[in-house]
Design an enzyme around this catalytic site. Sequence first.
Site, PDB file in Angstrom:
ATOM      1  N   GLY A 296       2.851 -13.246   6.453  1.00  0.00           N
ATOM      2  CA  GLY A 296       2.627 -12.145   7.259  1.00  0.00           C
ATOM      3  C   GLY A 296       3.752 -11.094   7.012  1.00  0.00           C
ATOM      4  N   SER A 297       5.120 -11.508   7.189  1.00  0.00           N
ATOM      5  CA  SER A 297       6.130 -10.557   7.314  1.00  0.00           C
ATOM      6  C   SER A 297       6.020  -9.530   6.107  1.00  0.00           C
ATOM      7  CB  SER A 297       7.555 -11.258   7.474  1.00  0.00           C
ATOM      8  OG  SER A 297       7.492 -12.042   8.831  1.00  0.00           O
TER       9      SER A 297
ATOM     10  N   ASN B 215       0.744 -12.477  19.438  1.00  0.00           N
ATOM     11  CA  ASN B 215       1.098 -13.954  19.238  1.00  0.00           C
ATOM     12  C   ASN B 215       1.688 -14.466  20.385  1.00  0.00           C
ATOM     13  OD1 ASN B 215       3.135 -11.723  18.670  1.00  0.00           O
ATOM     14  ND2 ASN B 215       4.704 -13.196  18.508  1.00  0.00           N
TER      15      ASN B 215
ATOM     16  N   GLY C 191      -1.193 -17.661   5.622  1.00  0.00           N
ATOM     17  CA  GLY C 191      -1.924 -19.151   5.459  1.00  0.00           C
ATOM     18  C   GLY C 191      -1.438 -20.125   6.685  1.00  0.00           C
ATOM     19  N   HIS C 192      -0.376 -20.234   7.110  1.00  0.00           N
ATOM     20  CA  HIS C 192       0.181 -21.247   7.890  1.00  0.00           C
ATOM     21  C   HIS C 192      -0.379 -21.167   9.456  1.00  0.00           C
ATOM     22  CE1 HIS C 192       3.887 -19.931  10.227  1.00  0.00           C
ATOM     23  NE2 HIS C 192       3.685 -18.972   9.061  1.00  0.00           N
TER      24      HIS C 192
ATOM     25  N   THR D  57       5.657 -14.431  -9.920  1.00  0.00           N
ATOM     26  CA  THR D  57       4.730 -15.447 -10.530  1.00  0.00           C
ATOM     27  C   THR D  57       3.897 -15.642  -9.166  1.00  0.00           C
ATOM     28  OG1 THR D  57       6.062 -16.141 -11.982  1.00  0.00           O
ATOM     29  CG2 THR D  57       4.863 -17.587 -11.371  1.00  0.00           C
TER      30      THR D  57
ATOM     31  N   CYS E  84      15.427 -16.862  24.114  1.00  0.00           N
ATOM     32  CA  CYS E  84      16.322 -17.565  24.197  1.00  0.00           C
ATOM     33  C   CYS E  84      16.824 -18.673  23.090  1.00  0.00           C
ATOM     34  CB  CYS E  84      16.469 -18.468  25.705  1.00  0.00           C
ATOM     35  SG  CYS E  84      15.382 -19.734  25.892  1.00  0.00           S
TER      36      CYS E  84
END
Length: 392
Positions: free
Chosen positions: A72-73, A152, A201-202, A238, A326
């Site tokens: 995502g990043s 999120n 994906g995760h 790749t 934190c």
Amino acid sequence: MSRLIYIDNAATTRLDPDAFEAMKPFLLEHYSNPASVYSFAQESNQAVEEARAAIAGTLHADPGEIYFTAGGSESDNWALKGVAQLKRKKGNHIITSKIEHHAIFETCHYLERHGFEVTYLDVDEYGRIDPEALKAAIRPETILISIMFANNEIGTIQPIAEIGKIAKEHQILFHTDAVQAYGHVPISVEELGIDLLSASGHKFHGPKGVGFLYIRKGIALPSLIHGGAQEHGRRAGTLNVPGIVGMAKAAQIAAEKMEERSQKETKLRDYLIQRIQKEIPYAKLNGHEKLRLPNNVNFSFRFIEGESLLILLDQNGICASSGSACTSGSLDPSHVLLAIGLPHEIAHGSLRLTLSHENTKEEMDFIVDKLIKIVKQLREMSPLFEDFEKGA
């Protein structure tokens, strides 16, 4: 520790066993580089293209609009930096919100250091932007609107269709960070007017280290990573064939079982919310009550600190996360909670519980029972709570 309850699925999800099985042949047998010309490589190449088509189908997109990334990043960075480079001659203004993921925030800050201007829209007490405020923020030099699909931390879902319509009316590209939403709620890029979409994906029971960026046909987004000619010359490196295959399998399963999973998660979510609201005083639900992800619960508990809460939950075998930053080494509370209007002292005492279809009602009861005792224990140690009780 006698048991483990994992309720931090917004951080990552358990790999689906079927996704793992789909990956295995491409780790052990069909290990070729899909960019190679010999016939042995064609099995890997075919698997990648089948995965591309499968993911495109979940979005009602064309396979040629799906580009694989490392997560995502990277997808967020590519979307924002790519549009900035592509549209630089047209303008230098980007619109986003004050509750975006740091992958968007930090990319925007980077672009600001390179001559771009960014408007960060306010959100209401539930974390939703006002479409009218979006319209008012648009300038002749606006080139991109980037608003996350669902938050999120607090799970609030944005008015994506309205945003897409506004962007189209003003001929501005619209990107959405859908990392938390994809695989959990239905998404049609055509119906919603989305030009670019990031996913990882995760977050939906696929493997880590792989994601994708949807790029609508006709948008000649320049490369973020240069090198080889992979991904039609737009993303060098790749390809992670096992990861791509596993992600596609998880995406297919998520799409097929979305309604069933959503119903179960929503039922557990609402049960958890109702018990906490009823049985723990001075607890505030963060995010929209209904317009939120089916698996997200976020509460702020007055007179306690989030890190202590997490440590005691962990000692009871409960894996959760805090609305406070934190745990990342910062003393500042979550920028999302501050944006929805929580004062610092309340934002610091926040807890995010994000469940999955694998959780049970019995686990929800165990969590609340432990939470009641932990919150009581921490408040008894708090001089602020003691003063509050005396005042009350």
